[in-house]
Enzyme design. Sequence first.
Site, short mmCIF file in Angstrom:
data_model
loop_
_atom_site.label_atom_id
_atom_site.label_comp_id
_atom_site.label_asym_id
_atom_site.label_seq_id
_atom_site.Cartn_x
_atom_site.Cartn_y
_atom_site.Cartn_z
N ASN A 13 0.86 -1.19 0.00
CA ASN A 13 0.00 0.00 0.00
C ASN A 13 0.90 1.24 0.00
OD1 ASN A 13 -1.42 2.28 1.03
ND2 ASN A 13 -3.09 0.92 1.64
N HIS A 16 0.99 6.29 1.85
CA HIS A 16 1.69 7.27 2.69
C HIS A 16 2.89 7.92 2.02
CE1 HIS A 16 -1.23 6.87 5.68
NE2 HIS A 16 -0.98 5.60 5.91
N HIS A 49 -5.61 3.73 -1.67
CA HIS A 49 -6.95 4.09 -1.19
C HIS A 49 -7.24 5.51 -1.68
CE1 HIS A 49 -9.75 4.41 2.59
NE2 HIS A 49 -10.36 4.78 1.48
N ARG A 51 -9.37 8.39 -1.24
CA ARG A 51 -10.35 8.84 -0.24
C ARG A 51 -11.18 9.99 -0.78
NH1 ARG A 51 -10.09 7.88 5.18
NH2 ARG A 51 -8.61 6.27 5.79
N ARG A 55 -6.86 13.05 0.60
CA ARG A 55 -5.76 13.49 1.46
C ARG A 55 -4.40 12.95 1.04
NH1 ARG A 55 -6.85 10.13 6.99
NH2 ARG A 55 -8.96 10.93 6.80
N GLU A 76 -8.57 0.60 -3.12
CA GLU A 76 -9.42 0.61 -1.92
C GLU A 76 -10.33 1.82 -2.03
OE1 GLU A 76 -7.59 0.90 1.94
OE2 GLU A 76 -6.33 -0.81 1.48
N THR A 107 -8.11 3.48 8.17
CA THR A 107 -9.33 2.67 8.22
C THR A 107 -9.44 2.04 9.61
OG1 THR A 107 -8.84 2.15 5.92
CG2 THR A 107 -10.64 0.92 6.95
N GLU A 157 -10.60 -9.42 2.54
CA GLU A 157 -9.38 -9.07 3.27
C GLU A 157 -9.75 -9.03 4.75
OE1 GLU A 157 -7.38 -5.45 2.07
OE2 GLU A 157 -6.35 -5.36 4.01
N HIS A 197 -3.68 -4.83 7.63
CA HIS A 197 -3.84 -3.67 8.52
C HIS A 197 -3.00 -3.83 9.77
CE1 HIS A 197 -5.54 -0.03 10.20
NE2 HIS A 197 -5.89 0.22 8.95
N1 PXP Z 1 -5.88 -2.93 4.34
C1 PXP Z 1 -6.76 -1.90 4.38
C2 PXP Z 1 -8.17 -2.19 4.01
C3 PXP Z 1 -6.35 -0.61 4.75
O1 PXP Z 1 -7.24 0.38 4.78
C4 PXP Z 1 -4.99 -0.38 5.04
C5 PXP Z 1 -4.52 0.99 5.40
O2 PXP Z 1 -4.66 1.84 4.35
C6 PXP Z 1 -4.11 -1.47 4.97
C7 PXP Z 1 -4.58 -2.74 4.64
C8 PXP Z 1 -2.66 -1.34 5.26
O3 PXP Z 1 -2.50 -1.04 6.61
P1 PXP Z 1 -1.11 -0.57 7.17
O4 PXP Z 1 -0.82 0.75 6.53
O5 PXP Z 1 -1.34 -0.48 8.65
O6 PXP Z 1 -0.11 -1.61 6.78
#
Ligand code: PXP
Length: 245
Positions: A13, A16, A49, A51, A55, A76, A107, A157, A197
């Site tokens: 992901n 960030h 994701h 949003r 952001r 996402e 999330t 997931e 997550h």
């Molecule tokens: N899965 C989902 C559905 C999420 O919303 C996120 C965070 O954006 C992640 C996985 C990844 O989580 P993390 O950034 O804590 O690894």
Amino acid sequence: MDKLKKEVRLAVNIDHFATLRQARRSTEPDPVFVALLAEQAGAMGIVTHLRGDRRHIQERDLRLLREVIKTKLNLEMAATEEMKKIALRIKPDVVSLVPERPEELTTEGGLDVKRQLKQLIPFIQVLKKAKIRVSIFVDPLNDQIKACRQAGVDLIEINTGRYAELKPESARKKALEAIKEAAILAEELGLEVHAGHGLDYYNVKPIVAIPQIEELSIGFAIVARSAIVGVEKAVRDMVCLLKRD
Ligand code: PXP
């Protein structure tokens, strides 16, 4: 269950990296560049994701990602009309439906599939008709997993957030058991099982050991480590941890 796979696929992901860029409304770091580096280092998918408040990831990122990545693009998104239109335009390989609260830092939990089943069924059908696979981010609760099956998705997931956060060890163990049970049930229902997550370099191994899990979505821990050791090493180190012993 089919033969146990030797490794779990890593989907990175990249949100960030975009958060960092947006902090200065700059053009760097470019999450598209990061996605290519991550693929080169062994990522088998890229997750973003989009949003409602934009952001971090922007529509420009999605368009370019769709063009350049060679593995799998997983978008996402909240189950809104706005996002549905964007998904149908971009055509990611997978759409992952997540709950979204504007004030949240990240999330906060799985989608309440049971409560929203009536609205979700037609929403998911439209995406599937467009040949987009659909996933739901769901808490490890039997009734929610069953509702995912009823909703018509191909994969889920499982939310590992509670497992990742919980202390002491006894509470964490219980959360891990819940994920294991949910994974077994999901597989029995014919769903492909992913999870994610809050996973990092220290807590991921017990999740990798769950045989039903095929893919993990990991963001923050990889982004944070990339700042110190670089994207490719951060991804490679995580790929190593996703090998089954
Ligand atoms: N899965 C989902 C559905 C999420 O919303 C996120 C965070 O954006 C992640 C996985 C990844 O989580 P993390 O950034 O804590 O690894």
